[in-house]
Design a protein around this motif. Structure first.
Motif, PDB file in Angstrom:
ATOM      1  N   ALA A   1       6.702  10.183  -0.468  1.00 48.58           N
ATOM      2  CA  ALA A   1       5.424  10.401   0.209  1.00 48.58           C
ATOM      3  C   ALA A   1       5.226  11.877   0.520  1.00 48.58           C
ATOM      4  CB  ALA A   1       5.370   9.568   1.489  1.00 48.58           C
TER       5      ALA A   1
ATOM      6  N   ARG B   1       0.837  -1.208   0.000  1.00 44.91           N
ATOM      7  CA  ARG B   1       0.000   0.000   0.000  1.00 44.91           C
ATOM      8  C   ARG B   1       0.862   1.245   0.000  1.00 44.91           C
ATOM      9  NH1 ARG B   1      -3.332  -2.622   3.932  1.00 44.91           N
ATOM     10  NH2 ARG B   1      -2.416  -1.299   5.543  1.00 44.91           N
ATOM     11  N   HIS B   2       1.934   1.213   0.795  1.00 43.76           N
ATOM     12  CA  HIS B   2       2.832   2.363   0.869  1.00 43.76           C
ATOM     13  C   HIS B   2       3.534   2.590  -0.467  1.00 43.76           C
ATOM     14  CE1 HIS B   2       5.259   5.427   2.572  1.00 43.76           C
ATOM     15  NE2 HIS B   2       6.385   4.728   2.591  1.00 43.76           N
TER      16      HIS B   2
ATOM     17  N   SER C   1       1.117   4.065  -2.927  1.00 37.29           N
ATOM     18  CA  SER C   1       0.895   5.484  -2.655  1.00 37.29           C
ATOM     19  C   SER C   1       2.057   6.337  -3.163  1.00 37.29           C
ATOM     20  CB  SER C   1       0.695   5.694  -1.152  1.00 37.29           C
ATOM     21  OG  SER C   1       0.625   7.066  -0.833  1.00 37.29           O
ATOM     22  N   CYS C   2       3.287   5.879  -2.896  1.00 44.06           N
ATOM     23  CA  CYS C   2       4.466   6.632  -3.331  1.00 44.06           C
ATOM     24  C   CYS C   2       4.587   6.662  -4.847  1.00 44.06           C
ATOM     25  CB  CYS C   2       5.732   6.022  -2.723  1.00 44.06           C
ATOM     26  SG  CYS C   2       5.856   6.238  -0.933  1.00 44.06           S
TER      27      CYS C   2
ATOM     28  N   ASN D   1       2.034   6.760  -6.827  1.00 43.19           N
ATOM     29  CA  ASN D   1       0.796   7.351  -7.344  1.00 43.19           C
ATOM     30  C   ASN D   1      -0.073   6.317  -8.056  1.00 43.19           C
ATOM     31  OD1 ASN D   1       1.499   9.983  -6.481  1.00 43.19           O
ATOM     32  ND2 ASN D   1       2.815  10.225  -8.269  1.00 43.19           N
TER      33      ASN D   1
END
Length: 330
Positions: free
Chosen positions: A207, A149-150, A153-154, A156
């Motif tokens: 992030a 998930r991280h 997110s990073c 995009n």
């Protein structure tokens, strides 16, 4: 969906069997590979820092290759690449977009099963990179989902993000590039610790940067002329509100390339540019005509004049009425 192939010590041997590289020599703690003459001129130094972490130092005088072997592309890995010198153009199919990388760019890349081909061209290019095997036992099951998930997110939600590397990250990459003694037990934890610290710093920077992440694309001369035409057309008709689909058809680009190319070339988005044009035209009419503010707003496509006034105040620091009075006094 194909199962990802586990990254292992023989991955470069597979590339060697496909004649992408020749192994020049085995060094203490690593191997040195030379790019096949068919693909250019250059070399890659590879070192295994710890289980699941590989360090690469790449130097290409020139390189041009297309990689389509699923065994190479479907590995479950995450990679950090810092461009030290030169330029590189790359596209990752199924996307048709070419990305351009230059000195100081930090590339965050995660391999996915959807990737079918990687094509790259480089000139006088050098980079330092760290690759993390996402299948290693060190990554406990309870960590894998949060980590994915991280990463998503990073990145995009995609497979790659490009940022300008901060000085702290550049310094750490330079430090690991000059470290020696990987074969010695007392240096093992220094290598591995610094590697994990670099991963941590880069992900934290990505992030924090959020929307500042930029993936530059290559614009041909024809692309630039088409975008100039779109800009001039918008400037000549500030009262019109064409859709992205209409503009895309006019310049023969998909909407993603249109939006990204426009912002890359003119340092502003299409929507922001259209708003600037409307305010500029509003100022002209406020100066040169006696039309009411409501009339001007309607001509510029605003059915609610208060929205035009709010935009005007946001960009000029005063309402249209205040601006007209100030102009009249002057």
């Amino acid at each position: 969906m194909n199962e990802p192939v586990r990254c292992d010590n023989d991955i470069f041997e597979l590339m060697r069997s496909k004649r992408y590289f020749y192994r020049m020599e085995s060094l203490t703690g690593g191997q040195l590979y030379r790019l096949s003459d068919h693909y250019g001129e250059g070399s890659i130094l590879r070192k295994h820092v710890g289980e699941g972490i590989v360090y690469y130092a790449t130097t290409y005088e020139r390189a041009s290759y297309k990689m389509s072997d699923k065994l190479l592309l479907s590995r479950s890995t995450f990679e950090l690449i810092l461009v030290m010198e030169g330029t590189c153009h790359m596209r990752v199919l199924p996307s048709e977009e070419w990305h351009e990388f230059a000195r100081g760019d930090l590339i965050l890349y995660q391999s996915t099963p959807e990737i079918s081909i990687i094509e790259a061209r480089a000139t006088r290019f050098s980079s330092i990179s760290l690759e993390l095997d996402l299948t290693i036992p060190d990554l406990h099951d309870e960590w894998k989902e949060p980590l994915q998930r991280h990463l998503s997110s990073c990145l995009n939600g995609g497979y790659m993000t490009v940022l300008k590397a901060p000085e702290r990250v550049i310094s750490m990459f330079r430090q690991i590039a000059t470290m020696t003694g990987l074969e010695k037990a007392d240096r093992y934890f220094q290598w591995k610790g610094l590697s994990y610290l670099i991963f941590s710093e880069c992900l934290e920077w990505a992030a924090r940067s959020g929307g500042q992440a930029k993936s530059r694309i290559v614009l041909t001369e024809a692309d630039q002329l088409a975008l100039l035409h779109i800009r001039d057309q918008l400037a000549s008709e500030p009262d019109q509100v064409p859709t992205l689909a209409e503009l895309s058809r006019q310049c023969c680009m998909n909407t993603t390339k249109l939006k990204q190319g426009f912002k890359q070339l003119f340092q502003t988005s299409i929507s922001s540019y259209m708003l600037e044009l409307k305010v500029a035209e509003g100022k002209r009419q406020l100066q040169e005509t006696s039309k009411s503010i409501t009339h001007i707003a309607l001509e510029l496509g605003y059915s609610n004049p208060s929205k035009f006034s709010a935009l005007f105040k946001k960009m000029e620091g005063m309402t249209p009425r205040e601006w007209r009075r100030r102009y009249d006094r002057n």
